[in-house]
Design an enzyme around this catalytic site. Structure first.
Site, PDB file in Angstrom:
ATOM      1  N   HIS A   1       2.957  -7.552   0.524  1.00  0.00           N
ATOM      2  CA  HIS A   1       3.838  -6.634   1.263  1.00  0.00           C
ATOM      3  C   HIS A   1       3.001  -6.036   2.393  1.00  0.00           C
ATOM      4  O   HIS A   1       1.784  -5.900   2.262  1.00  0.00           O
ATOM      5  CB  HIS A   1       4.279  -5.548   0.278  1.00  0.00           C
TER       6      HIS A   1
ATOM      7  N   ASP B   1      -1.491  -4.052  -6.470  1.00  0.00           N
ATOM      8  CA  ASP B   1      -0.248  -3.449  -6.003  1.00  0.00           C
ATOM      9  C   ASP B   1       0.790  -3.712  -7.091  1.00  0.00           C
ATOM     10  O   ASP B   1       1.302  -4.823  -7.237  1.00  0.00           O
ATOM     11  CB  ASP B   1       0.161  -4.097  -4.672  1.00  0.00           C
TER      12      ASP B   1
ATOM     13  N   GLN C   1       6.035  -3.803  -7.831  1.00  0.00           N
ATOM     14  CA  GLN C   1       7.107  -4.634  -8.390  1.00  0.00           C
ATOM     15  C   GLN C   1       6.840  -5.070  -9.826  1.00  0.00           C
ATOM     16  O   GLN C   1       7.637  -5.831 -10.385  1.00  0.00           O
ATOM     17  CB  GLN C   1       7.318  -5.888  -7.515  1.00  0.00           C
TER      18      GLN C   1
ATOM     19  N   LYS D   1      10.865   3.166  -7.530  1.00  0.00           N
ATOM     20  CA  LYS D   1      11.192   1.803  -7.947  1.00  0.00           C
ATOM     21  C   LYS D   1      11.216   1.685  -9.471  1.00  0.00           C
ATOM     22  O   LYS D   1      11.475   0.627 -10.020  1.00  0.00           O
ATOM     23  CB  LYS D   1      10.162   0.812  -7.381  1.00  0.00           C
TER      24      LYS D   1
ATOM     25  N   CYS E   1       9.578  -6.582   4.493  1.00  0.00           N
ATOM     26  CA  CYS E   1       8.219  -6.069   4.761  1.00  0.00           C
ATOM     27  C   CYS E   1       7.163  -7.083   4.339  1.00  0.00           C
ATOM     28  O   CYS E   1       6.119  -6.713   3.773  1.00  0.00           O
ATOM     29  CB  CYS E   1       7.974  -4.731   4.073  1.00  0.00           C
TER      30      CYS E   1
HETATM   31  N1  PMP Z   1       4.246  -3.275  -2.430  1.00  0.00           N
HETATM   32  C1  PMP Z   1       5.303  -3.990  -2.819  1.00  0.00           C
HETATM   33  C2  PMP Z   1       5.073  -5.301  -3.514  1.00  0.00           C
HETATM   34  C3  PMP Z   1       6.597  -3.517  -2.582  1.00  0.00           C
HETATM   35  O1  PMP Z   1       7.649  -4.249  -2.973  1.00  0.00           O
HETATM   36  C4  PMP Z   1       6.759  -2.286  -1.930  1.00  0.00           C
HETATM   37  C5  PMP Z   1       8.145  -1.742  -1.619  1.00  0.00           C
HETATM   38  N2  PMP Z   1       9.060  -2.670  -1.165  1.00  0.00           N
HETATM   39  C6  PMP Z   1       5.623  -1.562  -1.557  1.00  0.00           C
HETATM   40  C7  PMP Z   1       4.385  -2.090  -1.820  1.00  0.00           C
HETATM   41  C8  PMP Z   1       5.728  -0.245  -0.871  1.00  0.00           C
HETATM   42  O2  PMP Z   1       6.308   0.688  -1.712  1.00  0.00           O
HETATM   43  P1  PMP Z   1       6.691   2.132  -1.144  1.00  0.00           P
HETATM   44  O3  PMP Z   1       7.612   1.896   0.010  1.00  0.00           O
HETATM   45  O4  PMP Z   1       7.365   2.800  -2.292  1.00  0.00           O
HETATM   46  O5  PMP Z   1       5.431   2.769  -0.733  1.00  0.00           O
END
Ligand code: PMP
Length: 405
Positions: free
Chosen positions: A121, A198, A201, A224, A362
């Site tokens: 991401h 990270d 997910q 999430k 993203c």
């Molecule tokens: N890493 C991953 C794999 C994600 O899916 C996301 C959110 N789509 C993020 C980081 C960022 O999360 P946040 O917007 O809650 O900071």
């Protein structure tokens, strides 16, 4: 627990959207909130609202106790060794930026390397690019194959004496790939390379055990995992956090301040400058307890079943292509459809009450890899059902009719 009972815990699921029952399939972007989380927020403001760690009066003590209890619940949830290893931050994004800045400041020098994977991401790409730019270091990428799996067999060729950190996603938010992190971390540690995971997910979908993974850092977002927005967790092994400088300066993170010199508190407070998201931290702990009460057997079995059902159903839609076919996957399916742009798919299925995400999620480098501008993405949570997947398929068929396909 019965699925109808679980659904009854989420007030928003009763909503009608464009006169259709809401079918919420965008859980990878954010999840809906159970009543216990909403109650925790309200209770906090109605019963114990006061700033923490400062007051000697009743409300401040109660609020501080609830905040620190929330930290202990997080510690148990991810099986950290100490509560101090769990830092409250705003989100996964902030957690990764904290490590990039703080670890980067202390440990990254010119010509060093930071390793990430091809399926990250933007939150796990851009902070590392920024620190590389500041320090004259280099970003290296572990490639993936067309199934959306990392090339694990050749992993060690990406490690060098200059590699200072591996930052890698547990589960891809586009492809659903579940990376074999225990093996990857073992290999990285054999080369003395610390690993940041990270977990945005993964934490909502599988039992995370940071000691079993042996990761050095682990991050996830409250919103999430059925908790509120504005709160997230950075786990770090105590010895790393102690060796890292503060990320932000301000109130609450100091021992003593003079105009000449400031000394800092111990972890976790060193990394929690200013007033934190108190209500949100407490409500996040309610979400984690809610998941614990449901049990990981239920969660993983139910979500696996939804995934299998959805893959089978989507595969039968003519002209629909699933992007990424990893062997080990969790809760997310991206797809394209011949003759319809993903944004049009999303807009049309919305008319039937079906909420899915469309775009690059993203993760532009993944789009580049598959030579596509965007995908439609469905992602599941604990409250989704087969019937909802049937609604999605029906709505996709309507989209095809509209486009005369
Ligand atoms: N890493 C991953 C794999 C994600 O899916 C996301 C959110 N789509 C993020 C980081 C960022 O999360 P946040 O917007 O809650 O900071």
């Amino acid at each position: 627990m019965n699925i109808d009972t679980i659904r009854s815990h989420f007030p928003i699921l009763k909503k009608l959207i464009h006169k259709h029952p809401l079918v919420y399939l965008d859980n990878a972007a954010t999840t809906q909130k159970p009543q216990c989380v909403l109650d925790a927020l309200e209770d906090y403001y109605c019963e114990i609202n006061a700033n923490i760690h400062r007051g000697v009066y009743y409300l401040s003590e109660k609020s501080t106790q609830a905040f620190e209890k929330a930290r202990c619940i997080v510690q148990r949830f991810i099986n950290a060794q100490h509560p101090q290893e769990c830092i409250f931050v705003k989100s996964t994004t902030e957690a990764i930026n904290l490590v990039a800045r703080s670890f980067g400041d202390q440990f990254i020098k010119e010509n060093d390397e930071i390793l990430i994977s091809a399926m990250e991401h933007h939150s796990n790409i851009v902070p590392w690019q920024m620190i590389c730019q500041n320090k004259g270091a280099h970003l290296k990428i572990i490639p993936m194959n067309t199934k959306g799996e990392l090339s694990i067999d050749t992993l060690s060729q990406y490690f060098s004496k200059k590699t200072k950190l591996l930052a890698i996603t547990h589960v891809s938010n586009v492809l659903g790939t579940l990376n074999p992190l225990r093996d990857i971390i073992k290999e990285a540690h054999a080369h003395n390379i610390p690993v940041l995971v990270d977990g945005a997910q993964s934490a909502p979908h599988l039992k995370v055990d940071v000691q079993d993974l042996d990761c050095d850092f682990f991050t996830f977002s409250g919103h999430k995992i059925y908790g509120p927005t504005g709160i997230g967790i950075l786990y770090g092994k105590a010895h790393w956090l102690k060796a890292m400088p503060p990320y932000q300066g301000g109130g609450e993170m100091i021992l003593q301040v003079t105009f000449e010199k400031t000394t800092y508190k111990e972890i976790p407070f060193k990394f929690e400058a200013g007033t934190p998201a108190i209500a949100e931290a407490i409500a996040l702990s309610s979400a984690l307890e809610y998941l614990n009460a449901l049990g990981w057997d239920y969660i993983t079995t139910h979500e696996r079943d939804l995934l299998d059902y959805a893959i089978d159903a989507l595969s039968l839609v003519p002209g629909l292509k699933i992007i990424g076919t990893p062997q080990e996957r969790i809760g997310v399916i991206s797809f394209t459809m011949d003759g319809i742009h993903p944004h049009d798919i999303g807009t049309i299925v919305d008319q039937f009450g079906v909420a899915i995400r469309t775009g690059h999620h993203c993760a532009m480098p993944i789009m580049d890899f598959f030579s596509i501008p965007a995908t439609a993405r469905v992602s599941f949570g604990i409250y989704n059902t087969h019937e909802e997947i049937d609604c999605l398929i029906k709505a996709l068929q309507e989209a095809k009719l509209l486009f005369k396909l």
